[in-house]
Design a protein around this motif. Structure first.
Motif, PDB file in Angstrom:
ATOM      1  N   PRO A   2       6.696 -27.465   4.816  1.00 38.56           N
ATOM      2  CA  PRO A   2       6.539 -28.798   4.216  1.00 38.56           C
ATOM      3  C   PRO A   2       7.560 -29.106   3.116  1.00 38.56           C
ATOM      4  O   PRO A   2       7.996 -30.250   2.972  1.00 38.56           O
ATOM      5  CB  PRO A   2       5.116 -28.746   3.649  1.00 38.56           C
ATOM      6  N   GLU A  39       9.586 -31.107  13.379  1.00 41.94           N
ATOM      7  CA  GLU A  39       8.502 -30.125  13.247  1.00 41.94           C
ATOM      8  C   GLU A  39       8.568 -29.393  11.916  1.00 41.94           C
ATOM      9  O   GLU A  39       7.595 -28.745  11.508  1.00 41.94           O
ATOM     10  CB  GLU A  39       8.564 -29.101  14.389  1.00 41.94           C
ATOM     11  N   ASP A  45       8.475 -30.626   9.113  1.00 39.74           N
ATOM     12  CA  ASP A  45       7.511 -31.228   8.189  1.00 39.74           C
ATOM     13  C   ASP A  45       6.234 -30.389   8.127  1.00 39.74           C
ATOM     14  O   ASP A  45       5.681 -30.174   7.050  1.00 39.74           O
ATOM     15  CB  ASP A  45       7.151 -32.649   8.650  1.00 39.74           C
ATOM     16  N   ASP A  46       5.794 -29.899   9.306  1.00 42.61           N
ATOM     17  CA  ASP A  46       4.577 -29.080   9.343  1.00 42.61           C
ATOM     18  C   ASP A  46       4.852 -27.617   9.016  1.00 42.61           C
ATOM     19  O   ASP A  46       4.102 -26.977   8.299  1.00 42.61           O
ATOM     20  CB  ASP A  46       3.943 -29.151  10.733  1.00 42.61           C
ATOM     21  N   LEU A  47       5.951 -27.103   9.603  1.00 41.08           N
ATOM     22  CA  LEU A  47       6.229 -25.660   9.480  1.00 41.08           C
ATOM     23  C   LEU A  47       6.608 -25.282   8.049  1.00 41.08           C
ATOM     24  O   LEU A  47       6.138 -24.270   7.514  1.00 41.08           O
ATOM     25  CB  LEU A  47       7.360 -25.251  10.433  1.00 41.08           C
TER      26      LEU A  47
END
Lengths: 363, 379
Positions: free
Chosen positions: A230, A224, A226-228
């Motif tokens: 980057p 996660e 990657d989204d939180l």
């Protein structure tokens, strides 16, 4: 027999002479045994501290402010201190991150403790410790610290009480020197230790705060990030939290060949899961034996040819006492369990103690 | 095999092997209850006693700096004597038994403690904890029965040298700490066997020598010198305090196993001894002293010698608490709980020393063994 190199008389300082005279006056006690009665925190004494305040942080966490003895050499943000606390009359040692800023008022230090279920020491500190109590201290240690040159971009990845070492870094002004993202997990908003302080920092724009409330949102998966965050792999990362989280994080960073950009702190390096019997290692003689849960360690050692100190062999003379460096043993008389983590050296009676898991006995 | 009694009236004839095992279980239960409850209160107790001792010792020594002034001499001497008694009895003896090891305080621990006494702790622990407590009152095994210099049991062979034992006992009382050091060294035995040149013995003797040197230097040179004009009176005060402490400990310790009513056992009686039988031997081989709370503290709670011998590693402050349960057990099983006030017990012990300085009288002779064996199913 110990032999000592004779000291040249010229080198014996006035202080040494005075000390020797004082020892002659107090033998078999030492002068410090008397001084401890009146000035336990004086310079030269074994390192101790006095609790000056216990402040609640969340329903199950509290900050303990300690006035250390004169011998305290200070700490670097991120380091921990080993604390010896008497709980129900028994001295217990645990390590806690120092959450205060170095060089604070009166040289005091603070640790922040989260009460864990059945945690003997954590519950004592959070719920029962009182100002005025003397505790034992070790000097601060640990290399979970920032480098001399602060990296430009920093990711702090924490969960639960894992926030404590990085809080010391933030309080020491990390966010003024770097672009900081903090991803912190706690069961609910109320369980976030230092929640108000962190949110205030975030509101001021001093850092980017990502709070994860695991009761509602579930555990944070490492992918996660990657989204939180980057750019998390471009950031120098400090992670502290439960073993599971650290294992996942370490695996993830290593799989990307970036293990050197990740710094982790593990508070419980060895998990002791007591059972019946186990491998007993006599550290001095490097002998290792398998012992079952009914065989006294004394017997197991002797059977393996270790020269063990012994006495009555029935638990009354204390002639067989040796330090348990780590592991767990069970008292054969009443089933009581004694555990030790590295650095403890709990003294056990080998004639009435059996292995309850892997143990290291110093001999 | 079990406890063997040589008397015409066997005090355990009425007990079956099962009874003895149940007694053992009941005592284990008492022990477990104390251990489960051990904690803060006990830790506080020993720390308080240690603090009291240190404060008292320090202030008494300070008062003795002015010991040329008679009231100061009296107060300082009394205070120092009490401090030394506390150090040896309630603190030293009990810490060296490992009674406070559970606290995990390296300063109050059987492996680190040292006392105001000329016997080095490890030597004392060997002869006391390991030999005496294990072989309690077994003739020929437990040297505490007369300390190797006296005959205190009819079963010990008489020799003309025993005629002088009341005098030895008196001298031993006055210089008890040296007697104990010699006893821990097994001095007489080692000299007789010509083992005094063995390196092991010499190392132990050197350790005793070091302790004696430091103790003597402190008590008879440094502190008197610090008193300046009070040199001689401080010297006399320290000597008196040591004398009082010695006579007191000697008296208390004589009360533990010498008074009338205490049983002794044969060497063969401990072969294959069960836990219940071990407990039973401790029960019958020890005697208590009745008295006030202060008396108990000053005896190091050895006034509860029976409880101490049953549970040598339980904190001393608990003996008084469990004594009623232990006594009830004695009563329930028709066993004699030997106890009495200090003067009575001391007189009884002294009378035994005097009586046994003479050969056994024909009428004193004990009856041959046999019936007792059957009592616990050994026959």
């Amino acid at each position: 027999m110990t032999t000592t190199v004779p000291r040249s008389p010229a080198k014996v300082s006035f202080r040494d002479r005075l000390r020797r005279l004082a020892e002659t006056v107090t033998t078999p006690l030492l002068p410090e045994d008397y001084l401890d009665l009146v000035a336990p925190l004086r310079a030269g004494a074994a390192l101790r501290g006095r609790i000056v305040a216990v402040r609640p942080e969340t329903p199950d966490a509290a900050t303990v402010v300690i006035q250390p003895g004169r011998g305290w050499r200070g700490h670097v943000p991120g380091q921990y201190v080993r604390l010896g606390v008497d709980v129900d009359g028994v001295r217990q040692w645990r390590a806690y991150s120092v959450t205060s800023v170095p060089g604070g008022r009166d040289g005091r230090l603070a640790i922040t403790v989260k009460a864990i279920p059945d945690g003997k020491v954590s519950n004592h500190l959070v719920r029962r410790a009182r100002a005025g109590t003397i505790v034992q201290l070790d000097q601060a240690q640990g290399d979970f610290v920032l480098p001399e040159a602060t990296p430009e971009r920093v990711l702090l990845l924490t969960a639960g009480s894992g926030i404590t070492p990085v809080m010391a870094m933030l309080r020491a002004g990390l966010h003024t020197r770097a672009d900081v993202v903090l991803v912190h997990s706690a069961p609910t908003p109320d369980d976030v230790i230092f929640g108000a302080e962190l949110r205030a920092l975030a509101e001021r724009g001093a850092l980017r705060l990502v709070e994860r409330h695991t009761d509602t949102d579930g555990l944070l998966g490492v992918h996660e990030l990657d989204d939180l965050v980057p750019d998390h792999l471009d950031r120098e990362t400090w992670a502290c939290g439960p073993v599971g989280m650290l294992d996942a994080v370490e695996g993830y960073w290593a799989s990307r060949g970036l293990a050197d950009r990740l710094h982790t702190e593990r508070f419980r390096p060895t998990v002791i899961s007591p059972g019946e019997g186990g491998t007993v290692t006599f550290t001095g003689s490097a002998v290792t034996v398998e012992a079952d849960g009914a065989t006294p360690i004394l017997e197991a050692g002797e059977n393996a040819g270790v020269l063990m100190p012994s006495g009555c062999r029935m638990g009354i003379c204390f002639g067989c006492v040796l330090p348990l460096r780590q592991g767990a043993v069970r008292d054969l008389r009443n089933g009581d369990l004694t555990t030790a983590v590295p650095g403890d050296g709990v003294l056990i009676q080998t004639c009435v103690s059996a292995a309850a898991g892997t143990c290291d006995i110093e001999l | 095999m079990t406890v063997i009694q040589k008397k015409a009236v066997n005090p355990i004839a009425h007990l079956s092997a099962e009874d003895i095992e149940i007694i053992g279980k009941e005592l284990d239960a008492i022990r477990d209850r104390v251990i489960a409850d051990r904690g803060e209160r006990d830790a506080h107790y020993i720390r308080k006693v240690i603090k009291t001792h240190r404060t008292l010792e320090l202030s008494s020594r300070a008062v003795l700096l002015f010991s040329f002034f008679p009231p100061a001499w009296i107060v300082g001497t009394a205070g120092l004597a009490v401090a030394k008694i506390l150090d040896n009895m309630e603190i030293g003896h009990n810490v060296l038994h490992g009674q406070w090891d559970w606290m995990r305080d390296p300063k109050i621990h059987s492996t680190t403690w040292d006392w105001d006494h000329v016997s080095p702790p490890d030597q004392w622990q060997h002869s006391h904890n390991q030999l005496h407590h294990r072989y309690t009152n077994v003739v020929g095994k437990d040297n505490d029965l007369g300390y190797g210099i006296m005959r205190v049991d009819e079963d010990q062979p008489w020799h003309p040298v025993h005629l002088g034992q009341p005098l030895w006992n008196l001298i031993n009382a006055c210089f008890f700490q040296y007697g104990i050091a010699a006893y821990d060294l097994e001095l007489g035995h080692n000299l007789r066997e010509g083992r005094h040149k063995a390196p092991e013995f010499r190392a132990r003797a050197r350790a005793v020598g070091r302790k004696i040197r430091r103790q003597v230097l402190k008590d008879y040179i440094v502190h008197p010198l610090l008193s300046g004009p009070s040199f001689l009176s401080t010297l006399a005060a320290t000597f008196t305090a040591n004398l009082i402490r010695n006579v007191w400990s000697h008296s208390v310790i004589m009360c533990g196993h010498f008074p009338n009513g205490v049983e002794t056992f044969e060497k063969t009686s401990i072969e294959g001894e069960t836990r219940g039988e071990w407990y039973l031997r401790q029960m019958l081989g020890s005697a208590n002293i009745s008295g006030s709370k202060l008396m108990h503290i000053m005896t190091g709670n050895l006034s509860f010698q029976i409880e101490h011998h049953l549970f040598p590693d339980l904190p001393s402050n608990r003996y008084q608490e469990i004594a009623p349960q232990v006594r009830a057990l004695f009563d329930r099983y028709g066993l004699k709980y030997t106890t009495g006030p200090l003067p009575k017990q001391v007189a009884s012990a002294w009378w035994k020393v005097i009586r046994l300085s003479l050969p056994n009288r024909r009428t004193d002779r004990r009856q041959p063994v046999a019936p007792a064996l059957a009592s616990s199913g050994a026959a």
